[in-house]
Design an enzyme around this catalytic site. Structure first.
Site, short mmCIF file in Angstrom:
data_model
loop_
_atom_site.label_atom_id
_atom_site.label_comp_id
_atom_site.label_asym_id
_atom_site.label_seq_id
_atom_site.Cartn_x
_atom_site.Cartn_y
_atom_site.Cartn_z
N SER A 77 1.19 -1.40 -0.15
CA SER A 77 0.24 -0.21 0.02
C SER A 77 0.76 1.47 0.20
O SER A 77 1.22 0.87 -0.84
CB SER A 77 -0.73 0.15 1.46
OG SER A 77 -2.15 0.92 1.13
N PHE A 138 -10.79 -3.04 9.56
CA PHE A 138 -10.35 -2.19 8.55
C PHE A 138 -9.88 -3.93 7.84
O PHE A 138 -10.02 -4.01 6.76
CB PHE A 138 -8.78 -1.70 8.24
CG PHE A 138 -8.30 -1.56 7.21
CD1 PHE A 138 -8.73 -0.53 5.54
CD2 PHE A 138 -7.04 -2.39 6.55
CE1 PHE A 138 -8.27 -0.70 5.01
CE2 PHE A 138 -6.29 -1.70 5.83
CZ PHE A 138 -6.66 -1.42 4.60
N SER A 140 -10.58 -6.92 9.63
CA SER A 140 -11.57 -7.25 9.33
C SER A 140 -12.10 -7.42 7.46
O SER A 140 -12.09 -8.71 7.39
CB SER A 140 -12.98 -6.95 10.38
OG SER A 140 -14.03 -7.80 10.27
N ASP A 192 -9.63 -5.38 -4.19
CA ASP A 192 -9.31 -4.67 -3.73
C ASP A 192 -10.48 -3.75 -4.04
O ASP A 192 -10.34 -2.74 -4.65
CB ASP A 192 -7.82 -4.27 -3.68
CG ASP A 192 -7.25 -3.45 -2.90
OD1 ASP A 192 -7.59 -2.82 -2.45
OD2 ASP A 192 -5.97 -3.18 -2.66
N HIS A 220 -7.39 -5.74 0.24
CA HIS A 220 -5.93 -5.46 0.22
C HIS A 220 -4.99 -6.11 1.00
O HIS A 220 -3.84 -5.24 1.17
CB HIS A 220 -6.43 -3.92 0.66
CG HIS A 220 -5.63 -2.99 0.70
ND1 HIS A 220 -5.06 -2.70 -0.92
CD2 HIS A 220 -4.73 -2.10 1.61
CE1 HIS A 220 -3.99 -1.18 -0.32
NE2 HIS A 220 -4.17 -0.93 1.05
#
Length: 239
Positions: A77, A138, A140, A192, A220
């Site tokens: 990321s 986030f 989860s 994502d 993600h």
């Protein structure tokens, strides 16, 4: 001002950069899988974990003072932006570049399928209120409710979160990326919501020399949701 590093194992040096809002602890679940083959070097980015705030040049100098001469570099990321910039500026040091659900530009524009800046602003506001709850929710969501016991060691500083938000909103390496000649791979998750999988088609056209991998059932965080596939890909890519 020292960058916090955490090293595990022996072998080919593999440096890992975490994403925004997290610290290097996010990699802990996959260390046992990587440690037999690599020297894992976990890095807390500026303003996150145990690393204080610092500008880019200070970060780069401090980091290089602590790293081997050559290494593979993986960024997840926001960490992919750090990794990409490092590979662009110091190609003699970076042997392999692995971008995990990352892209050279995060924010969408007329010809780039990124994410709306409001998504990060909302996340930032939620982090400011209750960081542990926000990060757990986030994770989860990204792991499709799969249980994952994440304990954040050191909450990110407000300055770190704000600086990270600025990086996500302003760093754009789409042109400079054409200079990269080292082995490079981009990993995408089809589900994502942050780095859209359709980015991959544009990148395949613009950067045909890179390798691309799509995790069909991942969002993600494919390194946590599909660890076995992720490790296999890493081993095949880093020779």
């Amino acid at each position: 001002m020292n960058i916090h590093l955490d090293k595990h194992g022996q072998g080919m040096p593999l440096v890992l950069f975490h994403g925004w809002g997290f610290d290097s602890q996010i990699w802990q679940p996959i260390i046992p899988y990587l440690k037999p083959k690599y020297q894992i070097i976990l890095v807390d980015l500026p303003g996150f974990g145990l690393t204080p705030m610092m500008d880019w040049e200070s970060f780069k100098k401090n980091l290089f003072d602590q790293l081997p001469d050559k290494f593979a570099l993986a960024g997840w990321s926001m960490g992919g932006l750090y990794a990409t910039r490092l590979a662009i500026e110091e190609p003699a040091r970076v042997q392999y570049l692995i971008n995990i659900t990352s892209s050279p530009r995060f924010i969408s524009d007329i010809d780039w399928p990124g994410v709306a800046e409001e998504v990060f602003v909302n996340f930032y506001n939620n982090l400011s209120k209750d960081i542990n709850k926000t990060l757990k929710e986030f994770i989860s969501l990204q792991l499709n409710k799969m249980k994952f016991d994440f304990k954040i060691g050191n909450p990110p500083s407000p300055e770190g979160l704000a600086f990270g938000l600025e990086i996500l909103g302003t760093w754009d390496f789409r042109e400079q990326l054409k200079q990269i000649s080292i082995p490079t791979v981009y990993l995408f998750g089809r589900l994502d919501p942050i780095t859209p999988a359709k980015t991959m088609a544009i990148m395949e056209k613009n950067y045909p020399n890179f390798k691309y991998v799509l995790f069909n059932r991942a969002a993600h965080m494919p390194f946590l949701s599909h660890t076995d596939l992720f490790i296999t890909m890493m081993d095949e890519f880093i020779k």
